[in-house]
Design an enzyme around this catalytic site. Structure first.
Site, PDB file in Angstrom:
ATOM      1  N   GLY A  11       0.852  -1.184   0.000  1.00  0.00           N
ATOM      2  CA  GLY A  11       0.000   0.000   0.000  1.00  0.00           C
ATOM      3  C   GLY A  11       0.886   1.232   0.000  1.00  0.00           C
ATOM      4  O   GLY A  11       1.978   1.214  -0.563  1.00  0.00           O
ATOM      5  N   CYS A  12       0.449   2.273   0.647  1.00  0.00           N
ATOM      6  CA  CYS A  12       1.211   3.525   0.672  1.00  0.00           C
ATOM      7  C   CYS A  12       2.625   3.300   1.178  1.00  0.00           C
ATOM      8  O   CYS A  12       2.826   2.797   2.277  1.00  0.00           O
ATOM      9  CB  CYS A  12       0.506   4.541   1.557  1.00  0.00           C
ATOM     10  SG  CYS A  12       1.435   6.068   1.754  1.00  0.00           S
ATOM     11  N   PHE A  13       3.608   3.665   0.374  1.00  0.00           N
ATOM     12  CA  PHE A  13       4.997   3.411   0.781  1.00  0.00           C
ATOM     13  C   PHE A  13       5.436   4.250   1.969  1.00  0.00           C
ATOM     14  O   PHE A  13       6.377   3.891   2.657  1.00  0.00           O
ATOM     15  CB  PHE A  13       5.985   3.512  -0.382  1.00  0.00           C
ATOM     16  CG  PHE A  13       5.922   4.724  -1.268  1.00  0.00           C
ATOM     17  CD1 PHE A  13       5.584   5.978  -0.814  1.00  0.00           C
ATOM     18  CD2 PHE A  13       6.233   4.580  -2.609  1.00  0.00           C
ATOM     19  CE1 PHE A  13       5.553   7.078  -1.650  1.00  0.00           C
ATOM     20  CE2 PHE A  13       6.212   5.676  -3.470  1.00  0.00           C
ATOM     21  CZ  PHE A  13       5.866   6.931  -2.978  1.00  0.00           C
ATOM     22  N   TRP A  14       4.759   5.360   2.252  1.00  0.00           N
ATOM     23  CA  TRP A  14       5.108   6.141   3.440  1.00  0.00           C
ATOM     24  C   TRP A  14       5.020   5.275   4.695  1.00  0.00           C
ATOM     25  O   TRP A  14       5.825   5.412   5.603  1.00  0.00           O
ATOM     26  CB  TRP A  14       4.151   7.310   3.627  1.00  0.00           C
ATOM     27  CG  TRP A  14       4.220   8.398   2.618  1.00  0.00           C
ATOM     28  CD1 TRP A  14       5.186   8.613   1.670  1.00  0.00           C
ATOM     29  CD2 TRP A  14       3.273   9.450   2.461  1.00  0.00           C
ATOM     30  NE1 TRP A  14       4.881   9.731   0.941  1.00  0.00           N
ATOM     31  CE2 TRP A  14       3.709  10.270   1.403  1.00  0.00           C
ATOM     32  CE3 TRP A  14       2.092   9.771   3.122  1.00  0.00           C
ATOM     33  CZ2 TRP A  14       3.011  11.395   1.004  1.00  0.00           C
ATOM     34  CZ3 TRP A  14       1.401  10.898   2.714  1.00  0.00           C
ATOM     35  CH2 TRP A  14       1.866  11.692   1.665  1.00  0.00           C
ATOM     36  N   CYS A  15       4.020   4.388   4.727  1.00  0.00           N
ATOM     37  CA  CYS A  15       3.781   3.577   5.925  1.00  0.00           C
ATOM     38  C   CYS A  15       4.624   2.307   5.965  1.00  0.00           C
ATOM     39  O   CYS A  15       4.563   1.560   6.945  1.00  0.00           O
ATOM     40  CB  CYS A  15       2.300   3.208   6.004  1.00  0.00           C
ATOM     41  SG  CYS A  15       1.231   4.638   6.267  1.00  0.00           S
TER      42      CYS A  15
END
Length: 176
Positions: A11-15
């Site tokens: 999913g979101c690579f930030w997380c």
């Protein structure tokens, strides 16, 4: 010292950076794009869900300190492995989960780990996370690298607001 790469789409690579960053033996965690056929895609291109790329992290690690199997187990605890349409409120191809393997041994470990996870009975739906051979990895723009350190308040609001943190706590307990 034996340096390897591990690549995960969660999913979101930030997380997906912070959970791996804290482990000894992990040398770097880079946010980027992989799985598609467009060379050097941008964030804007990937977000159209037309390039075949997924947001991912590429981890460089010393396998004499932390094993690939340990990294795969950490990965499972960051995602909803049964969600075939993305992760939490991020939807579409670019947010689907995958383990991209760099060797036959990594593939064997990933397949066994997926089988073990399915066998736990923890999930009522099938595991949707794909296991695929690694393709070229393209680092994301600098603003996306180490986002949790550069923008901690926005990162924390996002991680909580997306439902990811609550899901992890409900599914796996306290991971801190």
């Amino acid at each position: 010292m034996a340096i390897e790469k591990a690549t995960f789409a969660g999913g979101c690579f930030w997380c997906m950076v912070k959970p791996f960053d804290r482990y000894e033996g992990v040398q770097s965690v880079v946010s980027g794009y992989t799985g598609g056929d467009v060379e050097n895609p941008s964030y804007e291109m990937v977000c159209t869900n037309t390039t075949g790329h997924r947001e991912a992290v590429e981890i460089t690690f010393d396998n004499t300190v932390i094993s690939y199997k340990e990294l795969v187990n950490i990965f499972w605890k960051q995602i909803d492995p049964t969600d075939a349409g993305g992760q939490f409120f991020d939807r579409g191809e670019s947010y689907k989960t995958a383990i991209y393997t760099h060797s036959a041994e990594q593939r064997r470990i990933a397949e066994q780990s997926k089988h073990d996870l399915e066998s736990t009975g923890k999930f009522t739906k099938p595991i949707a996370t794909e296991i695929q051979p690694a393709k070229p990895f393209y680092p994301a723009e600098e603003g996306h690298q180490n986002y949790y350190m550069k923008n901690p308040s926005h990162y924390n609001r996002y991680a909580v607001g997306s439902g990811r943190e609550q899901y992890k706590k409900e599914t796996w307990g306290d991971l801190s």
